[in-house]
Design a protein around this motif. Structure first.
Motif, PDB file in Angstrom:
ATOM      1  N   ARG A  38      52.097  73.143  64.449  1.00  0.00           N
ATOM      2  CA  ARG A  38      50.792  73.695  64.835  1.00  0.00           C
ATOM      3  C   ARG A  38      49.921  73.931  63.603  1.00  0.00           C
ATOM      4  O   ARG A  38      48.735  73.645  63.613  1.00  0.00           O
ATOM      5  N   CYS A  72      48.655  70.659  62.418  1.00  0.00           N
ATOM      6  CA  CYS A  72      47.539  70.172  63.250  1.00  0.00           C
ATOM      7  C   CYS A  72      46.224  70.822  62.829  1.00  0.00           C
ATOM      8  O   CYS A  72      45.192  70.154  62.752  1.00  0.00           O
ATOM      9  N   SER A 124      47.212  76.623  75.863  1.00  0.00           N
ATOM     10  CA  SER A 124      47.824  75.288  75.815  1.00  0.00           C
ATOM     11  C   SER A 124      46.862  74.231  76.340  1.00  0.00           C
ATOM     12  O   SER A 124      46.786  73.125  75.799  1.00  0.00           O
ATOM     13  N   LEU A 125      46.118  74.564  77.390  1.00  0.00           N
ATOM     14  CA  LEU A 125      45.152  73.624  77.956  1.00  0.00           C
ATOM     15  C   LEU A 125      44.040  73.298  76.952  1.00  0.00           C
ATOM     16  O   LEU A 125      43.653  72.131  76.807  1.00  0.00           O
ATOM     17  N   GLU A 136      42.756  61.993  69.995  1.00  0.00           N
ATOM     18  CA  GLU A 136      43.416  60.701  70.217  1.00  0.00           C
ATOM     19  C   GLU A 136      42.420  59.662  70.731  1.00  0.00           C
ATOM     20  O   GLU A 136      42.400  58.526  70.260  1.00  0.00           O
ATOM     21  N   LEU A 153      44.335  73.491  73.683  1.00  0.00           N
ATOM     22  CA  LEU A 153      44.970  72.673  72.644  1.00  0.00           C
ATOM     23  C   LEU A 153      45.161  71.230  73.108  1.00  0.00           C
ATOM     24  O   LEU A 153      44.917  70.289  72.346  1.00  0.00           O
ATOM     25  N   GLU A 154      45.564  71.049  74.361  1.00  0.00           N
ATOM     26  CA  GLU A 154      45.719  69.692  74.910  1.00  0.00           C
ATOM     27  C   GLU A 154      44.382  68.965  74.944  1.00  0.00           C
ATOM     28  O   GLU A 154      44.315  67.772  74.639  1.00  0.00           O
ATOM     29  N   SER A 155      43.323  69.664  75.319  1.00  0.00           N
ATOM     30  CA  SER A 155      41.989  69.056  75.366  1.00  0.00           C
ATOM     31  C   SER A 155      41.566  68.592  73.978  1.00  0.00           C
ATOM     32  O   SER A 155      41.024  67.491  73.820  1.00  0.00           O
ATOM     33  N   ASP A 214      43.586  67.835  71.484  1.00  0.00           N
ATOM     34  CA  ASP A 214      44.446  66.705  71.119  1.00  0.00           C
ATOM     35  C   ASP A 214      44.003  65.416  71.810  1.00  0.00           C
ATOM     36  O   ASP A 214      43.930  64.359  71.176  1.00  0.00           O
ATOM     37  N   LYS A 215      43.692  65.490  73.108  1.00  0.00           N
ATOM     38  CA  LYS A 215      43.272  64.298  73.860  1.00  0.00           C
ATOM     39  C   LYS A 215      41.978  63.732  73.288  1.00  0.00           C
ATOM     40  O   LYS A 215      41.823  62.523  73.145  1.00  0.00           O
ATOM     41  N   TYR A 216      41.034  64.627  72.973  1.00  0.00           N
ATOM     42  CA  TYR A 216      39.778  64.158  72.397  1.00  0.00           C
ATOM     43  C   TYR A 216      40.039  63.462  71.066  1.00  0.00           C
ATOM     44  O   TYR A 216      39.491  62.385  70.810  1.00  0.00           O
TER      45      TYR A 216
END
Length: 176
Positions: free
Chosen positions: A125, A128, A63-64, A74, A66-68, A70-72
């Protein structure tokens, strides 16, 4: 502008080369065993690998990652809209390499692990992953993740839509 100044100073303090090396080490940590080992040894190594994958999944590392990603995505999208330099002072190729390595790490964390791949058997997912292909961001890494998901999570095949296939064909046209 105060936030941009702070972010610029923050990124200048980080050695992106070290981040890239850390990601490469993690990818090696989750690498599949060589085909040239004896069957019993290979099976023992695969079991140990699945245990590592499961542990990292339970601890929220997938999850971390995937979050990284996504943040990049965005942040890059916002920077492009505002026509500003993302990660001012950093080499753009290293940033792209890190982004691609995040996908490669994700692929190694799920490869051969049906339970970890099954979490991608959700429409958003899968969308994405396909969007990552069609937006020309980290195509190689996204393709590795998609390959793992399709091989190790057959239920994902039932979710493939025509637009997903078009995205994959577009990537193949772009990259050969």
């Amino acid at each position: 502008t105060n936030d941009n100044t702070y972010a610029g100073r923050y990124w200048k303090r980080i050695s992106l080369e070290k981040v890239l090396k850390c990601l490469e080490d993690l990818i090696d940590f989750f690498a599949q065993p060589n085909d040239d080992c004896m069957h019993e040894e290979r099976q023992a190594k695969l079991k140990a690998l699945r245990n590592r994958q499961d542990l990292f999944h339970e601890e929220g590392m997938i999850s971390l990652v995937l979050e990284s990603i996504d943040k990049y995505s965005e942040t890059k999208s916002q920077a492009n809209k505002m026509n500003i330099q993302l990660f001012d002072g950093c080499k753009p190729q290293i940033i792209e390499d890190i982004y691609d390595q995040l996908y490669a790490l994700l692929a190694t964390m799920i490869k051969g692990n049906r339970n970890n791949c099954a979490q991608f058997a959700q429409r958003y997912r899968l969308d994405c992953l396909i969007n990552g292909l069609t937006s020309q961001q980290a195509s190689r890494g996204v393709l590795e993740v998609l390959h793992c998901v399709l091989i190790d999570s057959p239920e994902t095949l039932n979710m493939i839509k025509e637009r997903h296939i078009q995205g994959i064909i577009s990537l193949l046209d772009r990259n050969g």
